[in-house]
Write an enzyme that holds these catalytic residues in place. Structure first.
Site, short mmCIF file in Angstrom:
data_model
loop_
_atom_site.label_atom_id
_atom_site.label_comp_id
_atom_site.label_asym_id
_atom_site.label_seq_id
_atom_site.Cartn_x
_atom_site.Cartn_y
_atom_site.Cartn_z
N HIS A 96 -47.27 -47.18 13.60
CA HIS A 96 -46.47 -47.85 14.61
C HIS A 96 -47.27 -48.90 15.38
O HIS A 96 -46.68 -49.75 16.04
CB HIS A 96 -45.81 -46.85 15.56
N ASP A 127 -47.14 -41.77 10.16
CA ASP A 127 -47.59 -42.66 11.24
C ASP A 127 -49.08 -42.99 11.13
O ASP A 127 -49.81 -42.96 12.11
CB ASP A 127 -47.30 -42.06 12.61
N SER A 209 -52.62 -45.51 21.29
CA SER A 209 -52.19 -45.06 19.97
C SER A 209 -53.15 -45.59 18.91
O SER A 209 -53.50 -46.77 18.90
CB SER A 209 -50.78 -45.58 19.66
#
Length: 360
Positions: A96, A127, A209
């Site tokens: 992402h 992911d 992230s």
């Protein structure tokens, strides 16, 4: 994750950890008179316990060792973090974070001009993604540990670039192990479901992230990826989730060696689905849109138009709920699938699960 809370793609907010040391005055034997207090000498520091200093020193050593391996990844629309995987310029990050982009700017935590990078491959179901920088000079690969050896209560540090503050570090503990969580849908792929996620109390914010969750030996044991959000109250402090390092390194090795994921180790029914809703818009199950010819669902008699309502007795009101059940199973396992046919009748079939392909 939609229950009483929601899981979002964010990770690790900046925080300052203070170590406070306290001490007690020496005791006085019964019958003795306390000696008069001696005025402190000017410029003399009070003694402090060694244990907090040892922990503080450990933090400093881990940060000094690992932070040079953490990079900032910038696309045209977003900013995230990544970990230097090897000296060939491969950077491990979240799918992402890269989204639908193919080219990136990578900035090292140690500074310098941004370096151009390109996408090697992205694996949205898990992911994870690998990108590669053109300029490989001065890269410091991280050391990855075994997430299988983690214990609840271990101290961990989260490193990354929350809200663009490069090289930020926060601390917490491993709060729980073996969680199954699902994030939001994102560019470049659907909502990822993470099995065996590491839950941590380290603060988590957008921009971290793809960064690193490390133990006090300086080994990466997770990729901070998701944070819990209460639909009514907003971000839930101390509820962050990381992809376990064992999963991340397995996917990274496959992408680097083959250019893609060739073995997901994840189960699939062999259908394409969407969430079915009732007249009031409430989710009631998972509508089957298409069935892979010759797959487990096809052989079990599942057809387009059927609605999957349970798997192995667990309700599946949404596509995310179905993913959370399947991620706990393995290819080759048999699953009992309860269906509601278009005419309203119900039936239960047994499906031999296949492997989830790299594309989802």
């Amino acid at each position: 994750m939609q229950l009483s809370r929601k899981v979002l793609r964010t990770v690790a907010a900046p925080a300052v950890a203070a170590l406070v040391a306290g001490g007690c005055a020496p005791g006085t034997a019964p019958g003795q008179t306390s000696p008069p207090a001696t005025p402190p000498k000017t410029g003399t520091a009070a003694p402090v316990p060694t244990r907090p200093i040892e922990l503080e020193t450990a933090y400093e050593q881990v940060i000094k060792r690992v932070l040079p391996s953490i990079v900032q990844i910038t696309t045209g629309q977003a900013l995230g973090s990544g970990i230097v995987y090897d000296t060939d310029g491969h950077i491990l990050t979240n799918a992402h974070v890269v989204g639908a982009a193919k080219e990136f700017q990578v900035t090292l935590a140690t500074g310098g001009k941004p370096r151009k990078a390109r996408l090697v491959s992205s694996y949205p179901p898990g992911d994870l993604a690998i990108i590669q920088v053109e300029n490989k000079n001065g890269l410091t690969p991280a050391t990855f540990g075994r997430s299988a050896n983690l214990k609840v209560g271990q101290i961990v540090l989260a490193m990354g670039n929350p809200l663009g503050f490069s090289g930020s570090v926060t601390q917490g503990i491993v709060s729980a192990l073996g969680r199954t969580v699902t994030g939001e849908r994102h560019a470049g792929g659907g909502a990822a479901t993470i099995a065996n996620a590491v839950q941590t109390s380290a603060p988590i914010n957008p921009g971290n992230s793809g960064g690193a969750l490390v133990d006090l030996s300086g080994q990466v044991i997770g990729i901070p990826t998701l944070a819990a959000v209460d639909p009514n109250l907003g971000a839930a402090p101390g509820l962050g989730f990381a992809i376990p390092s064992d999963t991340a390194t397995d996917i990274a090795r496959q992408i680097i060696q083959y250019g893609r994921v060739v073995n997901s180790h994840r189960a699939a029914l062999g259908v394409r689905v969407g969430t079915a809703v009732d007249a009031d818009g409430n989710p009631i199950g998972v509508a089957v849109g298409s069935v892979s010819p010759g797959g487990g669902a096809d052989k079990a008699g599942i057809r387009p138009g059927d609605v999957i309502v349970k798997v192995n007795g667990t309700p599946t009101p949404t596509a995310s709920a179905l993913s959370q059940v399947l991620v706990t199973l393995k290819p080759g396992d048999k699953a009992r699938v309860e269906l509601r046919q278009p005419d309203g009748t119900r039936s239960t079939v047994t499906v031999v699960l296949s492997e989830l392909p790299a594309g989802g």
